[in-house]
Design a protein around this motif. Structure first.
Motif, PDB file in Angstrom:
ATOM      1  N   UNK A  93       0.833  -1.205   0.000  1.00  0.00           N
ATOM      2  CA  UNK A  93       0.000   0.000   0.000  1.00  0.00           C
ATOM      3  C   UNK A  93       0.866   1.252   0.000  1.00  0.00           C
ATOM      4  N   UNK A  94       1.970   1.197   0.726  1.00  0.00           N
ATOM      5  CA  UNK A  94       2.897   2.332   0.739  1.00  0.00           C
ATOM      6  C   UNK A  94       3.456   2.565  -0.658  1.00  0.00           C
ATOM      7  N   UNK A  95       3.757   1.485  -1.371  1.00  0.00           N
ATOM      8  CA  UNK A  95       4.262   1.614  -2.745  1.00  0.00           C
ATOM      9  C   UNK A  95       3.217   2.260  -3.655  1.00  0.00           C
ATOM     10  N   UNK A  96       1.948   1.797  -3.534  1.00  0.00           N
ATOM     11  CA  UNK A  96       0.904   2.344  -4.410  1.00  0.00           C
ATOM     12  C   UNK A  96       0.642   3.819  -4.123  1.00  0.00           C
ATOM     13  N   UNK A  97       0.619   4.184  -2.851  1.00  0.00           N
ATOM     14  CA  UNK A  97       0.256   5.551  -2.479  1.00  0.00           C
ATOM     15  C   UNK A  97       1.413   6.520  -2.698  1.00  0.00           C
ATOM     16  N   UNK A  98       2.628   6.122  -2.317  1.00  0.00           N
ATOM     17  CA  UNK A  98       3.753   7.054  -2.345  1.00  0.00           C
ATOM     18  C   UNK A  98       4.484   7.036  -3.689  1.00  0.00           C
ATOM     19  N   UNK A  99       4.764   5.842  -4.227  1.00  0.00           N
ATOM     20  CA  UNK A  99       5.629   5.745  -5.405  1.00  0.00           C
ATOM     21  C   UNK A  99       4.857   5.682  -6.715  1.00  0.00           C
ATOM     22  N   UNK A 100       3.617   5.173  -6.682  1.00  0.00           N
ATOM     23  CA  UNK A 100       2.867   5.062  -7.933  1.00  0.00           C
ATOM     24  C   UNK A 100       1.926   6.253  -8.131  1.00  0.00           C
ATOM     25  N   UNK A 101       1.030   6.484  -7.180  1.00  0.00           N
ATOM     26  CA  UNK A 101       0.052   7.554  -7.322  1.00  0.00           C
ATOM     27  C   UNK A 101       0.569   8.901  -6.836  1.00  0.00           C
ATOM     28  N   UNK A 102       1.613   8.897  -6.011  1.00  0.00           N
ATOM     29  CA  UNK A 102       2.189  10.126  -5.449  1.00  0.00           C
ATOM     30  C   UNK A 102       1.120  10.958  -4.736  1.00  0.00           C
ATOM     31  N   UNK A 103       0.233  10.276  -4.020  1.00  0.00           N
ATOM     32  CA  UNK A 103      -0.818  10.983  -3.286  1.00  0.00           C
ATOM     33  C   UNK A 103      -0.269  11.674  -2.047  1.00  0.00           C
ATOM     34  N   UNK A 104       0.836  11.150  -1.518  1.00  0.00           N
ATOM     35  CA  UNK A 104       1.442  11.732  -0.321  1.00  0.00           C
ATOM     36  C   UNK A 104       2.894  12.030  -0.637  1.00  0.00           C
ATOM     37  N   UNK A 105       3.323  13.225  -0.388  1.00  0.00           N
ATOM     38  CA  UNK A 105       4.714  13.640  -0.639  1.00  0.00           C
ATOM     39  C   UNK A 105       5.583  13.367   0.575  1.00  0.00           C
TER      40      UNK A 105
END
Length: 203
Positions: A191-203
């Motif tokens: 989930x961290x990969x999807x949110x931070x590295x793929x979708x860049x939802x959290x900087x």
């Protein structure tokens, strides 16, 4: 560019695996089969470059005398292991399997005794100067009583066996909890990969 493509491929495969939460589907099967195929290919290359090449091919070239031909013995056992694919001579693979199981059992018994049994006995022989030590010693004795089937579990032995069963259940629960924590940790990582590295939802 290649990093972006790799990120999208990893994200797609992650979502394909997560799709199993809905039901078994072609996307999950594709990701599953791809994982198994890549793992098998990696294992074959690893065995060749780290075992077959340095321990068989290179040693056969560099060694001299009888040692050079002794190297061929395990190679022959490895080759006849592949005879499982030919029904008429598949019985030859039993020799390799028997040798492998025998070596694994011999090494395993030694490793289990030196690496687990003796350290466990040493760790149990502690002074009864704290509550933790007392509980641990009682738990070990009660667990051994539970697995002692040479006498009937009656009277004091019955109570000791029941106490041992309680300690066993606690150990199983702790082991199950550790397994769940490991799986949750993997889930958090994806989930961290999807949110931070793929979708860049959290900087």
């Amino acid at each position: 560019m290649m990093q972006i493509i790799g990120t999208w491929i990893a994200a797609g495969l992650t979502l394909a695996i997560f799709s199993f939460l809905y039901k078994d589907n072609p996307f999950y099967k594709f990701a599953e089969h791809l994982y198994v195929g890549v793992s098998a290919a990696y294992a074959i290359l690893y065995v060749f470059y780290f075992d077959v090449k340095p321990l068989l091919i290179e040693k056969f070239i560099t060694e001299q005398g009888a040692e050079r031909w002794i190297i061929l013995i395990p190679a022959v056992f490895g080759l006849i292991m592949l005879s499982r694919w030919i029904p008429k001579i598949s019985w030859l693979s039993r020799w390799s399997i028997a040798l492998t199981v025998g070596i694994a059992a011999g090494l395993g018994i030694t490793g289990q005794i030196q690496g687990i049994l003796l350290p466990q006995i040493q760790g149990t022989l502690v002074p009864l100067t704290s509550v933790n030590n007392v509980i641990m010693v009682i738990g070990v004795i009660a667990t051994l009583v539970y697995f002692y089937f040479s006498i009937a579990h009656q009277g004091l032995v019955k109570h000791g066996a029941r106490l041992g069963m309680v300690f066993i259940m606690v150990a199983f629960g702790a082991s199950f909890g550790y397994t769940v924590m490991a799986r949750i940790s993997l889930l958090i990582g994806r989930l961290h990969f999807l949110v931070y590295e793929w979708l860049h939802l959290v900087k």
